[in-house]
Design a protein around this motif. Structure first.
Motif, mmCIF file in Angstrom:
data_model
loop_
_atom_site.group_PDB
_atom_site.id
_atom_site.type_symbol
_atom_site.label_atom_id
_atom_site.label_comp_id
_atom_site.label_asym_id
_atom_site.label_seq_id
_atom_site.Cartn_x
_atom_site.Cartn_y
_atom_site.Cartn_z
ATOM 1 N N GLN A 112 42.568 19.784 2.246
ATOM 2 C CA GLN A 112 41.360 19.962 2.868
ATOM 3 C C GLN A 112 40.071 19.280 2.453
ATOM 4 N N ILE A 113 39.201 18.517 3.182
ATOM 5 C CA ILE A 113 38.077 17.877 2.996
ATOM 6 C C ILE A 113 36.973 18.319 3.847
ATOM 7 N N ALA A 114 35.798 18.642 3.016
ATOM 8 C CA ALA A 114 34.650 19.051 3.891
ATOM 9 C C ALA A 114 33.424 18.423 3.566
ATOM 10 N N GLU A 115 32.872 18.265 4.664
ATOM 11 C CA GLU A 115 31.578 17.484 4.674
ATOM 12 C C GLU A 115 30.710 17.816 5.735
ATOM 13 N N GLY A 116 29.456 18.183 5.310
ATOM 14 C CA GLY A 116 28.667 18.761 6.554
ATOM 15 C C GLY A 116 29.062 19.907 7.188
ATOM 16 N N ASP A 117 29.423 19.935 8.734
ATOM 17 C CA ASP A 117 29.719 20.922 9.439
ATOM 18 C C ASP A 117 31.086 20.697 9.827
ATOM 19 N N LYS A 118 31.834 19.556 9.129
ATOM 20 C CA LYS A 118 33.226 19.331 9.514
ATOM 21 C C LYS A 118 34.175 19.586 8.410
ATOM 22 N N VAL A 119 35.447 20.214 8.740
ATOM 23 C CA VAL A 119 36.510 20.255 7.544
ATOM 24 C C VAL A 119 37.778 19.619 8.182
ATOM 25 N N ALA A 120 38.394 18.617 7.306
ATOM 26 C CA ALA A 120 39.638 18.011 7.789
ATOM 27 C C ALA A 120 40.733 18.777 6.975
ATOM 28 N N THR A 121 41.730 19.146 7.766
ATOM 29 C CA THR A 121 43.052 20.024 7.142
ATOM 30 C C THR A 121 44.187 19.015 7.537
ATOM 31 N N ARG A 122 44.759 18.924 6.250
ATOM 32 C CA ARG A 122 46.221 18.271 6.745
ATOM 33 C C ARG A 122 47.265 19.107 6.296
ATOM 34 N N TRP A 123 48.169 19.484 7.324
ATOM 35 C CA TRP A 123 49.002 20.610 7.310
ATOM 36 C C TRP A 123 50.456 20.428 7.498
ATOM 37 N N THR A 124 51.510 21.122 7.394
ATOM 38 C CA THR A 124 52.814 21.026 7.429
ATOM 39 C C THR A 124 53.177 22.290 8.258
ATOM 40 N N ALA A 125 53.865 22.260 9.136
ATOM 41 C CA ALA A 125 54.697 23.364 9.947
ATOM 42 C C ALA A 125 55.993 23.329 9.869
ATOM 43 N N ARG A 126 56.547 24.286 9.790
ATOM 44 C CA ARG A 126 58.201 24.322 9.322
ATOM 45 C C ARG A 126 58.854 25.604 10.425
ATOM 46 N N GLY A 127 59.735 25.664 11.017
ATOM 47 C CA GLY A 127 60.321 26.762 11.538
ATOM 48 C C GLY A 127 61.488 26.479 12.236
ATOM 49 N N THR A 128 62.156 27.726 12.788
ATOM 50 C CA THR A 128 63.408 27.671 13.779
ATOM 51 C C THR A 128 63.075 27.969 15.183
ATOM 52 N N ILE A 188 32.025 23.387 12.454
ATOM 53 C CA ILE A 188 31.944 24.833 12.260
ATOM 54 C C ILE A 188 30.348 24.881 12.391
ATOM 55 N N GLU A 189 29.919 25.868 13.188
ATOM 56 C CA GLU A 189 28.509 26.270 13.352
ATOM 57 C C GLU A 189 28.449 27.765 13.166
ATOM 58 N N ASP A 190 27.488 28.275 12.288
ATOM 59 C CA ASP A 190 27.275 29.773 12.058
ATOM 60 C C ASP A 190 28.736 30.436 11.839
ATOM 61 N N GLY A 191 29.575 30.038 11.089
ATOM 62 C CA GLY A 191 30.747 30.707 10.637
ATOM 63 C C GLY A 191 31.756 30.921 11.545
ATOM 64 N N GLN A 192 31.669 29.814 12.876
ATOM 65 C CA GLN A 192 32.966 29.950 13.832
ATOM 66 C C GLN A 192 33.105 28.525 14.035
ATOM 67 N N ILE A 193 34.470 28.005 14.576
ATOM 68 C CA ILE A 193 35.018 26.817 14.750
ATOM 69 C C ILE A 193 34.289 26.414 16.282
ATOM 70 N N VAL A 194 33.524 25.602 16.555
ATOM 71 C CA VAL A 194 33.085 25.232 17.834
ATOM 72 C C VAL A 194 33.507 24.220 18.656
ATOM 73 N N GLU A 195 34.305 23.352 17.660
ATOM 74 C CA GLU A 195 35.070 22.061 18.277
ATOM 75 C C GLU A 195 35.978 21.695 17.369
ATOM 76 N N THR A 196 36.967 21.160 17.857
ATOM 77 C CA THR A 196 38.404 20.887 17.156
ATOM 78 C C THR A 196 39.269 19.993 17.542
ATOM 79 N N TRP A 197 39.637 18.968 16.633
ATOM 80 C CA TRP A 197 40.379 17.901 17.009
ATOM 81 C C TRP A 197 41.621 17.973 16.215
ATOM 82 N N THR A 198 42.927 17.808 17.042
ATOM 83 C CA THR A 198 44.139 18.020 16.310
ATOM 84 C C THR A 198 44.978 16.835 16.709
ATOM 85 N N ASN A 199 45.713 16.210 15.636
ATOM 86 C CA ASN A 199 46.571 15.220 15.970
ATOM 87 C C ASN A 199 47.959 15.521 15.384
#
Length: 144
Positions: free
Chosen positions: A72-88, A113-124
């Motif tokens: 995770q990297i955060a700057e200003g009002d944005k947080v970038a999260t790199r994740w891995t998902a696994r499942g059956t 994030i604004e005022d403690g809530q995610i207001v916009e999100t981008w996922t690839n």
């Protein structure tokens, strides 16, 4: 503030999506959140209810879903999260009947994030790899 924002994004991934605790989205995701994920199925409604429906759909398709926050990297009002998902794959996913196959995919989400809530999100994320692992589309030939 950066640490608080990182925790909000982490909780959405680890608790909301992986554990299926979608009720926490009421606190952490704005009602009118804008989701810029180009892979969203057309039946997913906009806003917070769409995020809940998406999380529930993945949890139903992959009941043993494990999501790991890798970075995770955060700057200003944005947080970038790199994740891995696994499942059956044990439930229907985007019209694909259960295959019983295990899958692993990676992705990156950037939340604003604004005022403690995610207001916009981008996922690839690697949807092609998921479909290949489930046997829905063939793997591309590799040359040596």
């Amino acid at each position: 503030m950066a640490a608080d924002n990182k925790m909000i994004s982490r909780r959405v991934v680890e608790e909301g999506f992986a554990q299926g605790k979608v009720e926490l989205f009421d606190d952490l995701v704005a009602e009118d959140v804008v989701n810029h994920d180009e892979t969203l199925p057309p039946e997913i409604p906009p806003g917070r209810e769409g995020v809940k429906a998406l999380a529930q759909g993945y949890k139903m398709a992959f009941p043993d879903l494990v999501l790991t926050v890798e970075d995770q990297i955060a700057e200003g009002d944005k947080v970038a999260t790199r994740w891995t998902a696994r499942g059956t794959h044990q439930g229907e996913l985007m019209g694909i009947p259960p295959t019983g196959k295990e899958a692993r995919v990676t992705g990156t989400t950037i939340d604003r994030i604004e005022d403690g809530q995610i207001v916009e999100t981008w996922t690839n994320w690697d949807q092609v790899s998921l479909l290949q692992q489930l046997g829905v589309i063939p793997e591309m030939a590799r040359t040596s």
